[in-house]
Design an enzyme around this catalytic site. Structure first.
Site, PDB file in Angstrom:
ATOM      1  N   LEU A  49       0.815  -1.214   0.000  1.00  0.00           N
ATOM      2  CA  LEU A  49       0.000   0.000   0.000  1.00  0.00           C
ATOM      3  C   LEU A  49       0.848   1.262   0.000  1.00  0.00           C
ATOM      4  CD1 LEU A  49      -2.759  -0.989   2.598  1.00  0.00           C
ATOM      5  CD2 LEU A  49      -2.935  -0.989   0.100  1.00  0.00           C
ATOM      6  N   GLY A  50       1.985   1.229   0.655  1.00  0.00           N
ATOM      7  CA  GLY A  50       2.824   2.412   0.736  1.00  0.00           C
ATOM      8  C   GLY A  50       4.137   2.090   1.407  1.00  0.00           C
ATOM      9  N   GLU A  51       5.081   3.015   1.255  1.00  0.00           N
ATOM     10  CA  GLU A  51       6.413   2.780   1.803  1.00  0.00           C
ATOM     11  C   GLU A  51       7.009   4.101   2.238  1.00  0.00           C
ATOM     12  OE1 GLU A  51      10.575   0.481   0.607  1.00  0.00           O
ATOM     13  OE2 GLU A  51       8.893   0.601  -0.807  1.00  0.00           O
ATOM     14  N   GLY A  52       7.609   4.109   3.427  1.00  0.00           N
ATOM     15  CA  GLY A  52       8.281   5.288   3.931  1.00  0.00           C
ATOM     16  C   GLY A  52       9.726   4.984   4.254  1.00  0.00           C
ATOM     17  N   SER A  68      11.087   4.259   7.044  1.00  0.00           N
ATOM     18  CA  SER A  68      11.356   3.253   8.062  1.00  0.00           C
ATOM     19  C   SER A  68      10.549   1.977   7.900  1.00  0.00           C
ATOM     20  CB  SER A  68      11.071   3.831   9.461  1.00  0.00           C
ATOM     21  OG  SER A  68       9.699   4.182   9.568  1.00  0.00           O
ATOM     22  N   ALA A  69       9.485   2.007   7.109  1.00  0.00           N
ATOM     23  CA  ALA A  69       8.613   0.836   7.083  1.00  0.00           C
ATOM     24  C   ALA A  69       7.831   0.760   5.784  1.00  0.00           C
ATOM     25  CB  ALA A  69       7.652   0.878   8.273  1.00  0.00           C
ATOM     26  N   VAL A  80       3.909  -0.632   4.340  1.00  0.00           N
ATOM     27  CA  VAL A  80       2.555  -0.966   4.767  1.00  0.00           C
ATOM     28  C   VAL A  80       1.914  -1.812   3.674  1.00  0.00           C
ATOM     29  CG1 VAL A  80       0.301  -0.095   5.470  1.00  0.00           C
ATOM     30  CG2 VAL A  80       2.371   1.168   6.094  1.00  0.00           C
ATOM     31  N   LYS A 101       1.975  -3.105   8.983  1.00  0.00           N
ATOM     32  CA  LYS A 101       3.150  -2.239   8.878  1.00  0.00           C
ATOM     33  C   LYS A 101       4.366  -2.989   9.392  1.00  0.00           C
ATOM     34  CE  LYS A 101       4.763   2.447   9.908  1.00  0.00           C
ATOM     35  NZ  LYS A 101       4.362   3.778  10.445  1.00  0.00           N
ATOM     36  N   ASP A 103       4.069  14.962  13.123  1.00  0.00           N
ATOM     37  CA  ASP A 103       4.168  14.755  11.672  1.00  0.00           C
ATOM     38  C   ASP A 103       2.794  14.523  11.044  1.00  0.00           C
ATOM     39  OD1 ASP A 103       5.509  14.592   9.248  1.00  0.00           O
ATOM     40  OD2 ASP A 103       5.792  12.424   9.392  1.00  0.00           O
TER      41      ASP A 103
END
Length: 668
Positions: free
Chosen positions: A19-22, A24-25, A27, A42, A137
């Protein structure tokens, strides 16, 4: 080692899609095999140092402490076996980021959804802060909508606990997202709950306007603006932002923390006040319920089983089409053929009468303690209500026939000679004028930065509402009645036009390059022929039809709204907005020129024969009826639990559901 769809974690969670990526992690959408449901999972990257692992686990512990429905909870905690990466699961939110609620459109529905979400997020932040936690944030990607449209705050990876804040900074690095960062955070200073409120203000600013308060070529440029530059007024970016909403946004974005709302609870109260301001000014003060002209009012009579006349007053002249009763606060206003605009208290007590040199039949506009009204001699006036003094007067070459429409600090007013005038609301000076192909009787609508104006030669014109530049036009047929527009999913709307010849068109609109455009090559979704002349505007409501509505058998399969259209001969129909199919029809005892008004699931109608009715908008069943000796051509007003009707003989009456004690006094 990267994870891939199909991977099973903890013998329970099958990864379905990323679904998504940042930083640090990642999802994932995952299937919980034990409980048979989809969740969001996550999992921390496998290459991060121990300090990031600590931050990840702190996020889990933080979420576990919070129990507000506006905060995404932790469902389960586990560890990926190969690299020992921790993961946790959360409810899967399917509504997308909070930005899907914007940009704001000038209609009660989208504004109500925005205010509901803003207040809910504010209360959620208050809960977070009451646990000594600062998020640090908040971004649109961290405030997601559930399937009911309510926001849920997530991603507490940069959370600051009051006793641990000093451990969450890095030398030379400001943690957070620049576009939504409070000035004190941008300068690397201490943060507290008010820093989160600033960030929420920046997020909601983007929802309302379509862009954040500050943009730049670099992060440093954006941070500089947060610290030193004034916040652009949200109404300059999106004139559909109501004054009350703009005030709260600007308060949230104050440079100094002590000049912002001091808690999420206080902020939620401000949103409640903004909602009240919206209900008391947006729908009543402008003809047909605001600039979208839906014909729906939020606070008319909800109970009509014992509606009775509350009071009546004699006006100094007849009241005829296209007049309408409008209101603001405790005042209602209507113009007469005798050349007066009459304002009356909602108690029936006279307030003021303002003169003109000719008939005042175009609907007036009440806004911000002022009234704007045009006359058949071509004058348009702005009058201050408290003093009765004339602020300015504009002289056109022909009579004003449509309602003045306030938008973006300007006033859009149509005149009989085919000109749409844009005047400065403050000074009355002409900003631009557009010449349509024929006479104008309908009032303009405004949606997505475009002014939509029908003329009597058969054309719908779309103009840039700021400049008057033509955007497009489409032939629809001769139009006397003002159209109605109902926003749909974000960036879309349906425009319903009833032509004089009896054809009703539903036209799909969408936002392209920030302005309203026709939705596709064939934007006309359906056409319905009422086989009669139409002088009354259609009325629209987003009310979904339940299975037991008593309407058409398959009505429950077509949610999305109802269209009410009245032919001059007296036949009124309810149509499905989605496809124009019949829901119900009812024949009234008299001609209909007054536009139907919808409120609280009822549609209020008045005829030239003196018949007043309230019908169930779902099935057309009569809930209340009354007959007076004089007929009605002016559109009624439904507000504050009361129905206000101006009769052709110059009588203004108020009707309200009787209280038991009032009824016994009447009977005694």
């Amino acid at each position: 080692m990267p994870l891939t769809p199909g991977t099973l974690l903890a013998g329970r969670y099958e990864l379905l899609a990323l679904l998504g990526e940042g930083g640090s992690a990642q999802v994932y959408r995952a299937q919980d095999g034990l409980l048979g449901r989809e969740v969001a999972l996550k999992v921390m990257h496998d290459y991060l140092p121990e300090s990031d692992r600590s931050r990840f686990l702190r996020e889990v512990r933080t979420l576990a402490r919070l129990t507000h429905p506006g905060v995404v909870p932790v469902l389960d905690l586990g560890q990926e076996p190969e690299a020992g990466r921790p993961f946790f699961t959360m409810p899967l939110l399917t509504g997308g980021p909070i930005t899907r609620l914007g940009p704001l459109e000038d209609a009660p529905g989208p504004l109500a959804r925005f205010l509901t979400a803003a207040a809910f997020a504010s209360r959620a932040l208050h809960h977070v802060h009451s646990h000594g936690i600062v998020h640090r944030d908040l971004t649109p990607g961290n405030v997601l909508l559930d399937d009911t449209g309510l926001p849920r705050i997530m991603d507490f990876g940069l959370v600051a606990l009051s006793e641990q804040t000093r451990h969450l900074t890095r030398s030379g690095v400001t943690l957070g997202t620049p576009a939504y960062m409070a000035p004190e955070q941008a300068k690397g200073g201490g943060v507290d709950a008010r820093s989160d409120l600033y960030a929420l203000g920046a997020v909601l600013y983007r929802v309302a306007c379509g862009s954040p308060p500050f943009v730049g070529d670099s992060d440093q440029s954006v941070l500089y603006q947060h610290v030193y530059e004034p916040v652009p007024d949200p109404r300059d970016l999106n004139p559909a932002v109501p004054d009350a909403v703009a005030r709260v946004l600007l308060w949230l974005l104050a440079k100094r923390a002590d000049r912002r709302p001091q808690s999420g609870a206080a902020l939620a109260h401000l949103w409640a006040l903004a909602r009240r301001d919206l209900w008391t000014t947006h729908a009543r003060g402008q003809y047909r319920g605001g600039r979208a002209r839906t014909g729906e009012h939020p606070d008319g009579p909800a109970r009509v089983s014992d509606m009775q006349e509350l009071w009546s007053v004699a006006l100094p002249g007849e009241v005829t089409w296209p007049a309408a009763v409008v209101g603001e606060g405790d005042l209602v206003a209507v113009g007469t053929r005798g050349g007066q605009l009459v304002l009356t208290h909602t108690s029936g007590r006279p307030f003021a009468t303002y003169a003109a040199r000719d008939e005042v039949t175009a609907p007036a506009t009440l806004i911000g303690g002022h009234v704007l009204y045009g006359a058949w001699d071509g004058t348009l006036r702005r009058v201050e209500l408290q003093s009765g003094s004339e602020v300015w007067r504009h002289q056109a070459r022909a009579e004003f026939t449509g309602a003045p429409t306030v938008w973006g600090g300007r006033l859009l007013a149509p005149s009989r000679d085919g000109h749409l005038h844009a005047l400065s609301l403050r000074t009355g000076e002409l900003a631009w004028a557009y010449r349509a192909g024929g006479s104008l009787a309908a009032s303009p609508l405004v949606w997505a930065g475009a002014a939509l104006q029908c003329d009597e030669t058969g054309w719908l014109h779309a103009l840039d509402a700021r400049s008057g530049t033509p955007l497009w036009k489409v032939e629809v047929g001769t139009v006397h009645a003002t159209p109605a527009l109902l926003p749909g999913p974000p960036g879309t709307a349906t425009l319903v036009i009833a032509t004089w010849e009896g054809e009703v068109h539903a036209i799909g609109l969408e936002v392209q390059n920030g302005r309203a455009a026709l939705a596709g090559e064939d934007a006309i979704r359906w056409t319905y022929d009422v086989e009669d002349e139409v002088w009354a505007s259609p009325a629209l409501t987003a009310l979904d039809l339940p299975p037991d509505s008593g309407a058409a058998p398959d009505a429950s399969a077509a949610p999305g709204g109802v269209v009410v259209v009245a032919g001059w001969g007296g036949k009124v129909r309810g149509l499905r907005l989605a496809d124009g199919e019949d829901l119900w029809e009812r024949t009234l005892d008299g001609r209909v020129t007054a536009s139907p008004v919808i409120s609280a699931g009822l549609v209020f109608l008045a005829t030239e024969g003196g018949e007043l009715l309230a019908l169930d908008v779902r099935n057309g069943e009569v809930r209340w009826t009354c007959r007076e000796r004089s007929g009605v051509q002016a559109t009624p007003l439904a507000a504050s639990g009361t129905l206000y009707v101006a009769f052709m003989d110059g009588t203004l009456r108020a009707y309200r559901n009787a209280h038991p004690e009032w009824r016994s006094e009447q009977e005694g």
